[in-house]
Design an enzyme around this catalytic site. Structure first.
Site, PDB file in Angstrom:
ATOM      1  N   HIS A 226      41.359  31.984  43.403  1.00  0.00           N
ATOM      2  CA  HIS A 226      40.693  32.017  42.093  1.00  0.00           C
ATOM      3  C   HIS A 226      39.456  32.914  42.187  1.00  0.00           C
ATOM      4  O   HIS A 226      39.579  34.110  42.397  1.00  0.00           O
ATOM      5  CB  HIS A 226      40.376  30.580  41.656  1.00  0.00           C
ATOM      6  CG  HIS A 226      39.882  30.426  40.243  1.00  0.00           C
ATOM      7  ND1 HIS A 226      40.059  31.366  39.276  1.00  0.00           N
ATOM      8  CD2 HIS A 226      39.205  29.407  39.657  1.00  0.00           C
ATOM      9  CE1 HIS A 226      39.528  30.937  38.139  1.00  0.00           C
ATOM     10  NE2 HIS A 226      39.002  29.751  38.334  1.00  0.00           N
ATOM     11  N   HIS A 267      48.668  38.432  37.944  1.00  0.00           N
ATOM     12  CA  HIS A 267      47.928  37.359  37.244  1.00  0.00           C
ATOM     13  C   HIS A 267      48.947  36.351  36.722  1.00  0.00           C
ATOM     14  O   HIS A 267      50.059  36.711  36.367  1.00  0.00           O
ATOM     15  CB  HIS A 267      47.116  37.939  36.072  1.00  0.00           C
ATOM     16  CG  HIS A 267      46.137  36.987  35.493  1.00  0.00           C
ATOM     17  ND1 HIS A 267      46.490  36.046  34.559  1.00  0.00           N
ATOM     18  CD2 HIS A 267      44.820  36.803  35.735  1.00  0.00           C
ATOM     19  CE1 HIS A 267      45.413  35.342  34.229  1.00  0.00           C
ATOM     20  NE2 HIS A 267      44.397  35.768  34.929  1.00  0.00           N
ATOM     21  N   ASP A 322      39.546  41.388  39.365  1.00  0.00           N
ATOM     22  CA  ASP A 322      38.933  41.505  40.695  1.00  0.00           C
ATOM     23  C   ASP A 322      39.216  42.847  41.366  1.00  0.00           C
ATOM     24  O   ASP A 322      38.610  43.163  42.392  1.00  0.00           O
ATOM     25  CB  ASP A 322      39.462  40.388  41.611  1.00  0.00           C
ATOM     26  CG  ASP A 322      39.211  39.003  41.038  1.00  0.00           C
ATOM     27  OD1 ASP A 322      40.153  38.189  41.011  1.00  0.00           O
ATOM     28  OD2 ASP A 322      38.071  38.762  40.595  1.00  0.00           O
TER      29      ASP A 322
HETATM   30  C1  MLT Z   1      39.873  33.918  35.385  1.00  0.00           C
HETATM   31  O1  MLT Z   1      39.178  34.759  34.777  1.00  0.00           O
HETATM   32  O2  MLT Z   1      39.633  32.704  35.396  1.00  0.00           O
HETATM   33  C2  MLT Z   1      41.002  34.421  36.231  1.00  0.00           C
HETATM   34  O3  MLT Z   1      41.591  35.568  35.661  1.00  0.00           O
HETATM   35  C3  MLT Z   1      42.048  33.373  36.524  1.00  0.00           C
HETATM   36  C4  MLT Z   1      42.797  32.852  35.320  1.00  0.00           C
HETATM   37  O4  MLT Z   1      42.598  33.320  34.209  1.00  0.00           O
HETATM   38  O5  MLT Z   1      43.599  31.919  35.551  1.00  0.00           O
END
Ligand code: MLT
Length: 387
Positions: A226, A267, A322
């Site tokens: 995460h 993702h 990221d």
């Molecule tokens: C986020 O911004 O929390 C990450 O992209 C992970 C997600 O969206 O599950």
């Protein structure tokens, strides 16, 4: 809307899938579309990337962008809440250096709660957002050995004061401020179901206060799958070790062939390039176009996607938030990747606090969402008798 609409059919195959795709509630701060990415109260993230972080905080809490007067009021309101109990900072100085910055943050949030919670979700949420700047800047300086914490000047603005308190040795503070303002807005919120946000709301559903709930949320963000992915991404880009596109493509092929992971791509929900990455690639072209690691990350945007697309089992071969964030932070003088998730947490605290207020104070005509209590299908639990 017909309340009896079937939103999702749960079958045996749905079990132990991490609730993937399960609609479990309503979210009023943001939405994640598989192809368009995240929008905050309907505004595409790319349209918000350059607004004041305080304006984005106002938007998530009030569901409208602020007027000029309202943004001034929001900045003054947050500045008035910024005072951190000195005992918090003194206690940070006793923490073991071996602890990860996110472990320091989880501890620090509990310390803020012990010394300042009111029990009111809105008050504590805004106080926490405001005080997180000094908490996180102090963690950065104390743990990095950069020196004593720098006194806070909340009148500068949330992120501007954060950069002031960081006092990054040798950094171009104007560039760093521009980067961190956008970084903050991009990372604030990402729908209702990402792990850190879901965790924070789940803990708050038991009526734990904002501080305890956000500490739990940051424990979720700390996971390498995460929020800590941004730290892993920069380390990965460093391993590539070249800016030559053909060599980068070969590195990606060799990494996959040896069973390795291509960090920063893919993702759970998105099926296109994350618009938060798109914004960052453009920002990198403006702030650090000649930085070797940024050049590598930029070439990965094309060549890694090309290679990943060759595998039909990969549902999303595209860059996520990221993919390039660490290279920008590194180029701006924040060279220790261990702190990158701390910066993600600085921003995400705002979105989670806003969603907790929605669930605790506004939803179900003010009754709030009941305590989270999902069910598990028992296995190997047939009735037995002792003896
Ligand atoms: C986020 O911004 O929390 C990450 O992209 C992970 C997600 O969206 O599950």
């Amino acid at each position: 809307m017909d309340d009896d609409n079937v939103l999702f059919t749960i079958t045996e195959k749905s079990l132990n899938t991490g609730l993937r795709g399960f609609p479990v509630g309503r979210v009023r701060t943001s939405r994640v579309d598989a192809s368009e990415g995240v929008s905050y109260v309907g505004y595409p993230i790319a349209d918000l990337a350059s607004i004041d972080p305080e304006a984005a905080i106002y938007l998530l809490f009030n569901k409208e962008l602020p007027s000029d007067d309202e943004i001034s009021g929001c900045k003054s309101n947050l500045a008035s809440r910024a005072k951190v109990d000195p005992r918090v900072i003194e206690t940070l100085k006793l923490l073991p250096r071996e602890g990860h910055p996110m472990e320091w943050l989880i501890t620090g949030l509990s310390l803020l709660g012990m010394t300042g919670k009111t029990g009111d979700f809105m008050e504590d949420g805004l106080n926490l957002i405001s005080r997180s700047a000094e908490l996180i800047a102090s963690i950065y300086r104390i743990r990095s050995g950069w020196g004593e914490p720098i006194p806070s000047d909340p009148s500068l603005g949330l992120v501007e004061n954060f950069v002031h308190m960081l006092g990054v040795p040798g950094a171009d503070e104007e560039k760093l401020t521009k980067l961190l303002r956008t970084f903050y807005v991009l990372h604030m919120d990402h729908g209702g179901g990402n792990l850190s946000t879901f965790t924070g709301k789940a803990v708050a559903s038991g009526h734990a206060d904002q501080y305890a709930s956000l500490a739990a949320a940051m424990a979720g963000l700390y996971g390498p799958l995460h929020g800590r992915a941004n730290q892993e991404c920069l380390n990965f880009v460093k391993k590539v070790g070249t800016t030559d596109p053909d060599e980068i493509e070969q590195f990606v092929r060799d990494t996959l062939a040896s069973g390795g992971k291509i960090f920063g791509f893919g993702h759970a929900v998105l099926r296109a390039e994350d618009p938060r990455a798109t914004v960052q690639y453009a920002l990198g072209q403006e702030l650090c176009p000649d930085d070797p690691l940024f050049k590598t990350a930029l070439a990965m945007r094309e060549r890694a996607v090309k290679v990943l697309k060759e595998n039909p089992k990969i549902s999303n071969p595209y860059p996520n938030v990221d993919a390039v964030s660490g290279t920008l932070l590194n180029a701006a003088g924040l060279v220790d990747a261990e702190y990158y998730t701390l910066l993600f947490g600085f921003a995400r605290i705002a979105g989670i606090a806003a969603q907790i207020v929605d669930e605790r104070v506004h939803m179900r005509n003010g009754r709030g969402v009941p305590i989270y209590r999902c069910s598990y299908k028992a296995e190997n639990q047939e009735p037995r008798r002792l003896g």
